[in-house]
Design a protein around this motif. Sequence first.
Motif, PDB file in Angstrom:
ATOM      1  N   ILE A  83       1.219  -1.095  -0.664  1.00  0.00           N
ATOM      2  CA  ILE A  83      -0.109   0.093   0.212  1.00  0.00           C
ATOM      3  C   ILE A  83       0.955   1.470  -0.057  1.00  0.00           C
ATOM      4  O   ILE A  83       1.956   1.113   0.835  1.00  0.00           O
ATOM      5  CB  ILE A  83      -0.946  -0.492   1.513  1.00  0.00           C
ATOM      6  CG1 ILE A  83      -1.912  -1.107   1.195  1.00  0.00           C
ATOM      7  CG2 ILE A  83      -1.270   1.190   2.109  1.00  0.00           C
ATOM      8  CD1 ILE A  83      -2.669  -1.686   2.410  1.00  0.00           C
ATOM      9  N   ASN A  84       0.434   2.464  -0.604  1.00  0.00           N
ATOM     10  CA  ASN A  84       1.080   3.831  -1.062  1.00  0.00           C
ATOM     11  C   ASN A  84       2.708   3.013  -0.547  1.00  0.00           C
ATOM     12  O   ASN A  84       3.277   3.907  -0.658  1.00  0.00           O
ATOM     13  CB  ASN A  84       0.732   4.145   0.466  1.00  0.00           C
ATOM     14  CG  ASN A  84       1.344   5.780   0.756  1.00  0.00           C
ATOM     15  OD1 ASN A  84       0.814   6.177  -0.871  1.00  0.00           O
ATOM     16  ND2 ASN A  84       1.918   6.323   2.132  1.00  0.00           N
ATOM     17  N   PRO A  85       2.595   2.992  -1.946  1.00  0.00           N
ATOM     18  CA  PRO A  85       4.855   2.820  -2.139  1.00  0.00           C
ATOM     19  C   PRO A  85       5.021   3.278  -3.242  1.00  0.00           C
ATOM     20  O   PRO A  85       4.138   4.636  -3.077  1.00  0.00           O
ATOM     21  CB  PRO A  85       4.403   1.559  -3.453  1.00  0.00           C
ATOM     22  CG  PRO A  85       3.422   2.341  -4.521  1.00  0.00           C
ATOM     23  CD  PRO A  85       2.044   2.606  -3.352  1.00  0.00           C
ATOM     24  N   SER A  86       6.711   3.973  -2.684  1.00  0.00           N
ATOM     25  CA  SER A  86       7.097   5.358  -3.020  1.00  0.00           C
ATOM     26  C   SER A  86       7.513   4.890  -4.565  1.00  0.00           C
ATOM     27  O   SER A  86       8.367   3.727  -4.601  1.00  0.00           O
ATOM     28  CB  SER A  86       8.905   5.570  -2.182  1.00  0.00           C
ATOM     29  OG  SER A  86       9.134   6.585  -2.145  1.00  0.00           O
ATOM     30  N   SER A  87       8.000   5.693  -5.189  1.00  0.00           N
ATOM     31  CA  SER A  87       8.514   6.179  -6.922  1.00  0.00           C
ATOM     32  C   SER A  87       9.818   6.678  -6.656  1.00  0.00           C
ATOM     33  O   SER A  87      10.545   6.676  -7.219  1.00  0.00           O
ATOM     34  CB  SER A  87       7.863   5.880  -7.982  1.00  0.00           C
ATOM     35  OG  SER A  87       7.868   7.583  -7.789  1.00  0.00           O
ATOM     36  N   HIS A  88      10.038   7.312  -5.491  1.00  0.00           N
ATOM     37  CA  HIS A  88      11.420   8.257  -5.522  1.00  0.00           C
ATOM     38  C   HIS A  88      12.442   7.680  -5.283  1.00  0.00           C
ATOM     39  O   HIS A  88      13.275   6.776  -4.349  1.00  0.00           O
ATOM     40  CB  HIS A  88      10.857   9.682  -4.084  1.00  0.00           C
ATOM     41  CG  HIS A  88      12.459  10.624  -4.055  1.00  0.00           C
ATOM     42  ND1 HIS A  88      12.403  11.106  -4.955  1.00  0.00           N
ATOM     43  CD2 HIS A  88      13.537  11.065  -3.851  1.00  0.00           C
ATOM     44  CE1 HIS A  88      12.446  12.160  -4.564  1.00  0.00           C
ATOM     45  NE2 HIS A  88      13.279  11.901  -4.377  1.00  0.00           N
ATOM     46  N   THR A  89      13.321   7.928  -5.737  1.00  0.00           N
ATOM     47  CA  THR A  89      15.359   8.148  -6.812  1.00  0.00           C
ATOM     48  C   THR A  89      15.657   9.223  -6.438  1.00  0.00           C
ATOM     49  O   THR A  89      15.538   9.751  -6.487  1.00  0.00           O
ATOM     50  CB  THR A  89      15.002   7.322  -7.890  1.00  0.00           C
ATOM     51  OG1 THR A  89      15.082   8.219  -8.854  1.00  0.00           O
ATOM     52  CG2 THR A  89      14.454   6.026  -8.561  1.00  0.00           C
ATOM     53  N   TRP A  90      16.804   7.931  -5.831  1.00  0.00           N
ATOM     54  CA  TRP A  90      18.256   9.458  -5.670  1.00  0.00           C
ATOM     55  C   TRP A  90      19.949   9.142  -6.217  1.00  0.00           C
ATOM     56  O   TRP A  90      19.799   7.460  -5.550  1.00  0.00           O
ATOM     57  CB  TRP A  90      18.410  10.122  -4.532  1.00  0.00           C
ATOM     58  CG  TRP A  90      18.549   9.539  -3.091  1.00  0.00           C
ATOM     59  CD1 TRP A  90      19.451   9.260  -2.631  1.00  0.00           C
ATOM     60  CD2 TRP A  90      17.487   8.304  -2.418  1.00  0.00           C
ATOM     61  NE1 TRP A  90      19.267   8.608  -1.672  1.00  0.00           N
ATOM     62  CE2 TRP A  90      17.952   7.789  -1.720  1.00  0.00           C
ATOM     63  CE3 TRP A  90      16.566   8.290  -2.356  1.00  0.00           C
ATOM     64  CZ2 TRP A  90      17.713   7.671  -0.043  1.00  0.00           C
ATOM     65  CZ3 TRP A  90      15.396   7.640  -1.766  1.00  0.00           C
ATOM     66  CH2 TRP A  90      16.373   6.918  -0.511  1.00  0.00           C
ATOM     67  N   ILE A  91      20.730   9.845  -6.227  1.00  0.00           N
ATOM     68  CA  ILE A  91      22.017   9.599  -5.645  1.00  0.00           C
ATOM     69  C   ILE A  91      22.647   9.960  -4.585  1.00  0.00           C
ATOM     70  O   ILE A  91      22.958  11.051  -4.960  1.00  0.00           O
ATOM     71  CB  ILE A  91      23.055   9.572  -7.137  1.00  0.00           C
ATOM     72  CG1 ILE A  91      22.114   8.637  -8.798  1.00  0.00           C
ATOM     73  CG2 ILE A  91      24.294   9.132  -7.780  1.00  0.00           C
ATOM     74  CD1 ILE A  91      23.021   9.272 -10.033  1.00  0.00           C
ATOM     75  N   SER A  92      23.322   8.972  -3.705  1.00  0.00           N
ATOM     76  CA  SER A  92      23.579   9.704  -3.148  1.00  0.00           C
ATOM     77  C   SER A  92      24.986  10.760  -3.416  1.00  0.00           C
ATOM     78  O   SER A  92      25.976  10.525  -3.893  1.00  0.00           O
ATOM     79  CB  SER A  92      24.401   8.795  -2.149  1.00  0.00           C
ATOM     80  OG  SER A  92      24.775   7.949  -2.193  1.00  0.00           O
ATOM     81  N   ARG A  93      25.457  11.502  -2.736  1.00  0.00           N
ATOM     82  CA  ARG A  93      26.102  13.012  -2.579  1.00  0.00           C
ATOM     83  C   ARG A  93      27.305  12.434  -1.523  1.00  0.00           C
ATOM     84  O   ARG A  93      28.510  12.760  -2.354  1.00  0.00           O
ATOM     85  CB  ARG A  93      25.806  14.261  -2.549  1.00  0.00           C
ATOM     86  CG  ARG A  93      26.971  14.963  -2.530  1.00  0.00           C
ATOM     87  CD  ARG A  93      26.542  16.468  -2.623  1.00  0.00           C
ATOM     88  NE  ARG A  93      27.442  17.431  -2.600  1.00  0.00           N
ATOM     89  CZ  ARG A  93      27.626  18.738  -2.326  1.00  0.00           C
ATOM     90  NH1 ARG A  93      26.339  19.319  -2.373  1.00  0.00           N
ATOM     91  NH2 ARG A  93      29.252  19.060  -2.408  1.00  0.00           N
TER      92      ARG A  93
END
Length: 476
Positions: A83-93
């Motif tokens: 339920i209520n999934p995330s789709s946010h992506t990032w590359i760590s600095r």
Amino acid sequence: MPGKMRIQQTIIALFVTSLFLFLPQHRGVLASSTFKLQKGKTLIYGHNLNEGDIGVPGLVFINKRGMFKTGRTWSEIITRGRINPSSHTWISRYGSVTFNNFGKDFPDGGMNEAGLFIWEMNEEADYPKNDSLPKLNQMNWMQYILDNYSTTEEAIRCASEFEIDGWACHFFVGDAEGNTAAIAFINGEVVVHTGDEMPVPALFNSPYDRELELSKYFRGFGGEYQPDETDPNVPRFVRTAVMIDNYQKEDDPIDYGFYMLKTLRVFNDPEWSILFDAQNRTVHFRTRINPERKTLVMDEIDFSNNEPALVLNMATAFSGNILSVFKPYSKSIMQHFIRFELLPVLPKDFYTHGDLSARQFTDRIVNHTDSYTDSTNHFFKGTWESSRTEDEDEPHFLINFDVEGNAVTAVISPDSGDAPYNVDNLRMSGHQFCFTFQTKSGKILEVKGTIRDNEMLVNLQGIEDSYGDYTLKRTH
């Protein structure tokens, strides 16, 4: 005097009651402590994890910079239907050192290589709801902050940039300059104490305003009761203020920090006691199971993404500098930890209320980082080329992003025929990215961009000069 004693007993009773009112039901008795000790050249961040002596296990992670990640919500992890999934992506600095008991990128707290510190403590929370914001669980959100930011001010802003879920927590943040903040989520609003509104740089398991209210009854805060730093009947908030005030420059800061943590214990010896020395860039910790002091020197750590993240069980019997006994992270390590150490101390309804079995819960925690294997997530991968023009002063260049596992590399190739420049300080959040590179002449340039399908919109800036906006097309 008898009247004063009755008043004091009433105040203490109210304080104890306020603690228990805010304890979440599924995690038992909690009494964690976090503080900053800053005087002269000393800048220490300390944390105790007290959970009623239930034997909380933990892993120490050395997280790397330049790693591609996809966020998760807790409801996505814990429910059969995700339920209520995330789709946010990032590359760590930034790379970081974190202490986790729920898996990779799910920290209880830690510090990154820029000196930014964050830790959670259980407290009533009403996280704001906003469907227009990206979603993360509260542990993933802390890792996102450590991956991407260097200042307390940035962390405060980030509290309003995500819809957070998970169990109820408030957060202590501090940076390499000693700027601190208490971040809470009350009645659907972000509530922050910082600067003059945070006279005592410490946070426990009650709202910061409630701590201030109770402190008014003690000397040094306008009251008449004499606080004793060793008296467990005095609020930890007040005792911490006294101990910070009593610190002398001749005191060894690490020894004194551990003294503070020992003095702030509740019920039993803390499960974890952890110190981050932001000035000397060292990490010190001990556990109730193995109280020998263990140390990490952050300047000895290779935070590059040439090798995978490293991990170590907090209860290791080793002492002293422990960097050499870390192992490359693997799913098998995580699976063994959850099955044999975490699950035995978790209430069963912690995961069954989402209609998961123990095995399914374990698989969710172990595999939640697997999104990097899906090539459709690599929307940034490839070679991007700026348009050629007849204007000789208009720069022409290529940007190449590549992915190996979940490690991301990038180079920028000028049209001058010079060798490609390696990219530094790479950070990506969603479809927006930023990095720097240094030219052959020593000039430092900053590139900020947004990716939209097969088009990259880029702004190129020097230290004092602006080189304008460019549109790059993906060539392959």
